[in-house]
Write an enzyme that holds these catalytic residues in place. Structure first.
Site, PDB file in Angstrom:
ATOM      1  N   ARG A  83       0.838  -1.202   0.000  1.00  0.00           N
ATOM      2  CA  ARG A  83       0.000   0.000   0.000  1.00  0.00           C
ATOM      3  C   ARG A  83       0.867   1.243   0.000  1.00  0.00           C
ATOM      4  O   ARG A  83       1.768   1.396   0.820  1.00  0.00           O
ATOM      5  CB  ARG A  83      -0.922   0.001   1.222  1.00  0.00           C
ATOM      6  CG  ARG A  83      -1.681   1.306   1.484  1.00  0.00           C
ATOM      7  CD  ARG A  83      -2.914   1.422   0.613  1.00  0.00           C
ATOM      8  NE  ARG A  83      -3.551   2.723   0.697  1.00  0.00           N
ATOM      9  CZ  ARG A  83      -4.612   2.993   1.434  1.00  0.00           C
ATOM     10  NH1 ARG A  83      -5.159   2.065   2.186  1.00  0.00           N
ATOM     11  NH2 ARG A  83      -5.139   4.204   1.413  1.00  0.00           N
ATOM     12  N   ARG A  92      -6.117   1.927  -4.655  1.00  0.00           N
ATOM     13  CA  ARG A  92      -5.178   1.304  -3.718  1.00  0.00           C
ATOM     14  C   ARG A  92      -5.108  -0.197  -3.909  1.00  0.00           C
ATOM     15  O   ARG A  92      -6.091  -0.813  -4.311  1.00  0.00           O
ATOM     16  CB  ARG A  92      -5.556   1.621  -2.280  1.00  0.00           C
ATOM     17  CG  ARG A  92      -6.830   0.942  -1.882  1.00  0.00           C
ATOM     18  CD  ARG A  92      -7.792   1.667  -1.052  1.00  0.00           C
ATOM     19  NE  ARG A  92      -8.144   2.977  -1.511  1.00  0.00           N
ATOM     20  CZ  ARG A  92      -8.867   3.812  -0.792  1.00  0.00           C
ATOM     21  NH1 ARG A  92      -9.306   3.455   0.376  1.00  0.00           N
ATOM     22  NH2 ARG A  92      -9.181   4.993  -1.249  1.00  0.00           N
ATOM     23  N   ASP A  97      -9.548  -0.979   7.329  1.00  0.00           N
ATOM     24  CA  ASP A  97     -10.116   0.027   8.221  1.00  0.00           C
ATOM     25  C   ASP A  97     -10.789  -0.650   9.406  1.00  0.00           C
ATOM     26  O   ASP A  97     -11.573  -1.589   9.221  1.00  0.00           O
ATOM     27  CB  ASP A  97     -11.179   0.865   7.503  1.00  0.00           C
ATOM     28  CG  ASP A  97     -10.602   1.830   6.500  1.00  0.00           C
ATOM     29  OD1 ASP A  97      -9.532   2.402   6.774  1.00  0.00           O
ATOM     30  OD2 ASP A  97     -11.233   2.032   5.446  1.00  0.00           O
TER      31      ASP A  97
END
Length: 156
Positions: A83, A92, A97
């Site tokens: 990333r 990405r 998250d």
């Protein structure tokens, strides 16, 4: 109910392989158990729409690790899988998250529940597959999802 729900997304490279690799890396974290994994969903980009479609999923994990440590471990998995952050909401290779934790967290570094959780069908659809009754900001996850007009664009 899990201790954490983590959203995963990718829209560059071999999306399915990248998500599988991220899940393998999460499973390797000492003191953490993946208790459930959603299906894989193809989702349109959100926020910045001129980019490839995403694959998204959600994992439920059991752990006593504190939220700040979980954040750093998620960032480490992202880095290991290549990333690179170029622009907000941009394309990405992998994104992890923290969507939800048993307790709310509001620090300069971390916001839990995720600040956009209730606005994003691409995370609510897989999250509701695992835990439709999950309490988020005074409503169940399924109630938040029912308010979003773009939920039908999320494809298993």
């Amino acid at each position: 109910m899990a201790d954490y729900y983590i959203g995963l997304g990718a829209n560059l490279g071999d999306r399915e392989s990248l998500l599988a690799a991220a899940i393998r890396e999460i499973r390797k974290i000492p003191g953490l158990t993946v208790s459930a994994l959603s299906s894989l969903y193809e989702t349109p980009p959100w926020g910045k729409t001129d980019q490839p479609v995403f694959y998204n999923a959600v994992v439920a994990v059991e752990t006593q690790l504190p939220p700040e440590r979980m954040l750093h471990l998620c960032l480490a998995v992202e880095a290991k899988l290549g990333r690179v952050r170029r622009e907000k909401w941009g394309a990405r290779t992998i994104d992890l998250d923290i969507l939800w934790h048993r307790r709310d967290v509001h620090t300069a570094e971390l916001q839990i529940p995720h600040p956009y959780l209730t606005e994003r069908a691409f995370v609510l659809v897989p999250l509701c597959e695992l835990s439709p009754q999950l309490p988020i900001k005074g409503k169940r996850a399924s109630e938040w999802l029912s308010l979003l007009p773009d939920a039908e664009k999320i494809k298993k």
